[in-house]
Structures are given as C-alpha cells and as structure tokens.
Design a protein around this motif. Structure first.
Motif, PDB file in Angstrom:
ATOM      1  N   LYS A  70      -5.303 -40.709 -35.269  1.00  0.00           N
ATOM      2  CA  LYS A  70      -3.946 -40.808 -35.840  1.00  0.00           C
ATOM      3  C   LYS A  70      -3.882 -40.318 -37.292  1.00  0.00           C
ATOM      4  O   LYS A  70      -2.965 -39.595 -37.663  1.00  0.00           O
ATOM      5  N   ASP A 123      -3.000 -48.596 -43.181  1.00  0.00           N
ATOM      6  CA  ASP A 123      -4.188 -49.319 -43.679  1.00  0.00           C
ATOM      7  C   ASP A 123      -4.393 -49.073 -45.176  1.00  0.00           C
ATOM      8  O   ASP A 123      -4.735 -49.994 -45.920  1.00  0.00           O
ATOM      9  N   ARG A 152      -2.290 -59.075 -40.426  1.00  0.00           N
ATOM     10  CA  ARG A 152      -1.108 -58.678 -39.621  1.00  0.00           C
ATOM     11  C   ARG A 152       0.188 -58.927 -40.398  1.00  0.00           C
ATOM     12  O   ARG A 152       1.145 -58.161 -40.274  1.00  0.00           O
ATOM     13  N   GLY A 165      -4.264 -49.465 -35.305  1.00  0.00           N
ATOM     14  CA  GLY A 165      -4.174 -49.586 -33.842  1.00  0.00           C
ATOM     15  C   GLY A 165      -3.456 -50.831 -33.335  1.00  0.00           C
ATOM     16  O   GLY A 165      -2.856 -50.809 -32.261  1.00  0.00           O
ATOM     17  N   ARG A 177     -14.397 -50.834 -39.203  1.00  0.00           N
ATOM     18  CA  ARG A 177     -13.407 -51.469 -38.333  1.00  0.00           C
ATOM     19  C   ARG A 177     -13.865 -52.874 -37.955  1.00  0.00           C
ATOM     20  O   ARG A 177     -14.735 -53.047 -37.110  1.00  0.00           O
ATOM     21  N   ARG A 195      -3.061 -53.216 -24.876  1.00  0.00           N
ATOM     22  CA  ARG A 195      -2.207 -52.402 -25.753  1.00  0.00           C
ATOM     23  C   ARG A 195      -1.498 -51.239 -25.062  1.00  0.00           C
ATOM     24  O   ARG A 195      -0.409 -50.856 -25.495  1.00  0.00           O
TER      25      ARG A 195
HETATM   26  C1  S3P Z   1      -7.088 -52.169 -36.063  1.00  0.00           C
HETATM   27  C2  S3P Z   1      -7.144 -50.829 -36.359  1.00  0.00           C
HETATM   28  C3  S3P Z   1      -7.475 -50.330 -37.696  1.00  0.00           C
HETATM   29  C4  S3P Z   1      -7.114 -51.368 -38.778  1.00  0.00           C
HETATM   30  C5  S3P Z   1      -7.733 -52.680 -38.440  1.00  0.00           C
HETATM   31  C6  S3P Z   1      -7.293 -53.232 -37.083  1.00  0.00           C
HETATM   32  C7  S3P Z   1      -6.736 -52.589 -34.677  1.00  0.00           C
HETATM   33  O1  S3P Z   1      -6.786 -49.115 -37.963  1.00  0.00           O
HETATM   34  O2  S3P Z   1      -5.709 -51.503 -38.873  1.00  0.00           O
HETATM   35  O3  S3P Z   1      -9.130 -52.530 -38.484  1.00  0.00           O
HETATM   36  O4  S3P Z   1      -6.335 -53.743 -34.487  1.00  0.00           O
HETATM   37  O5  S3P Z   1      -6.842 -51.720 -33.762  1.00  0.00           O
HETATM   38  P1  S3P Z   1      -7.139 -47.716 -37.203  1.00  0.00           P
HETATM   39  O6  S3P Z   1      -6.441 -47.740 -35.877  1.00  0.00           O
HETATM   40  O7  S3P Z   1      -6.584 -46.672 -38.119  1.00  0.00           O
HETATM   41  O8  S3P Z   1      -8.611 -47.668 -37.082  1.00  0.00           O
END
Ligand code: S3P
Length: 200
Positions: free
Chosen positions: A38, A57, A81, A103, A141, A160
């Motif tokens: 993304k 992020d 969140r 994500g 992550r 998801r």
């Molecule tokens: C998450 C994805 C991460 C980040 C966090 C949680 C998720 O972003 O927001 O670690 O819940 O899938 P990316 O999708 O850019 O890795």
C-alpha cells in the motif's frame, strides 16, 4: 468493482491520470494487508496525480512521538486503534490526497464508515506468499513479532477480507515492475470515476 486486468501503457496511464486529476473530489484510501504494498503504491500514485500523500502509520508516529511498535508495547493495541481513528478523521477531512492505511484501520467501525462512505477505497491485494516474503524482510510489525507470519496473516485474511471487499476498486499488487501495478490502479480509479460520474 473493477479488478483492472487489461494491459495499460504508460501513455494511456498518463491520459487516465489527467482525467482523474480533473474529476477527483475526495481522498483515495489504499486498504489491504500488511506487506501488500500500500505505501509504495500510494506514494507513486500521489506523485503521478500530483496530490499529497499520507501514510496513516507515519501520521500516528508523528503525533505520538514514537514508533508503531512502541505504541503497541507501551500503550497496547486499543490505544493504537484510537490514535488511528483520530488520524483518519483528520486526514479524510483534508480532502483530495492519497492515504495509505494500516492493515487493521478499516476494522475499526468509525474508520470503515469514513473510508467506505467519504473516500474512494482501493483494495491492494497480494498473494499470501508475497506478503509472507515481504514481511520477513522487516520486523516493524507488532502483530507479527515472534509469531508465524504465514499463520497470523492467514487468520487475519479470514476476518479482514469480507471488510476489504467493501472497497470501491481492487488492484493486484504484482511481483513484477511496480509501474505495472501503478498503471492498473490508475485504470481501476478512472473506470470507477467513469461509472459513478453520472450519479454525482
Ligand atoms: C497493522 C498494520 C500496520 C500497522 C500496525 C497494525 C495491522 O500497517 O498499522 O502494525 O493491524 O494490520 P501496514 O499495513 O502498513 O503494515
């Protein structure tokens, strides 16, 4: 929903980009799993369309003054969140831009409401093997830290994908040249704007 499978040349992509620039009246939000690509696609798309790019992020890290991993560690996922939802309310209110989401962002109902009702949501999809491989090259992550990435991603996909499938458009994140995926995304966005043009 368009999956953008036709071959798009650089010239066609430029013409379509011009059309998108003239029509776009809201943010484009890239949704999808960790490691789907993304952020990279979002940066390229914003550059071609000549509009601002935001990575949710990065925005969260800037306002918290620490990394996503540190927020998860020190404050826990619910605090992350909540910060993510605040960032989305601000960014979506700012108008035309490309926003790469984390994500899990659209799993928060208030974020899903904003993204699916007030933006153009583009689901960036990649094969599980591709995401496992990409995630193995980074350890930033928290949801994957010390875990079997393939298993975690598989479990998250089951929960998801039904939500991601609410996206207005979909693009397959290819293993080949990044421009191929970019051109497919441009084509999918142009097709979508064409299809809703009459009703706006
Ligand atoms: C998450 C994805 C991460 C980040 C966090 C949680 C998720 O972003 O927001 O670690 O819940 O899938 P990316 O999708 O850019 O890795």
């Amino acid at each position: 929903m368009h999956t953008g499978v036709r071959k798009v040349t650089a010239q066609t992509a430029e013409q379509l980009s011009e059309k998108i620039r003239g029509t776009l009246d809201r943010p484009i939000v890239l949704i999808g799993m960790m490691g789907a690509g993304k952020s990279k696609l979002g940066r390229m798309l914003a550059k071609v369309l000549d509009i601002p790019f935001y990575d949710s992020d990065v925005e969260i890290e800037q306002s918290a003054g620490c990394s996503v991993s540190e927020i998860f560690e020190k404050l826990g996922e619910p605090a992350f969140r909540a910060a993510e939802a605040r960032v989305f309310a601000r960014l979506v209110g700012q108008g035309v831009a490309v926003i790469a989401s984390g994500g899990g962002a659209v799993m928060t109902p208030s974020v899903a409401d904003l993204v699916f009702n007030q933006t153009l949501a583009l689901w960036v999809r990649a094969e599980l093997d591709v995401m496992v491989d990409r995630n193995s090259r980074h350890d930033n992550r928290p949801l994957l830290k010390g875990k079997d990435a393939r298993q975690v991603l598989t479990d998250l996909m089951a929960v998801r994908y039904p939500v991601y499938s609410r996206a207005h458009m979909t693009v397959e994140s290819q293993e080949g040249p990044a421009t191929d995926t970019l051109y497919q995304a441009i084509s999918a966005i142009a097709d979508h704007l064409d299809s809703v043009g009459v009703s706006r």
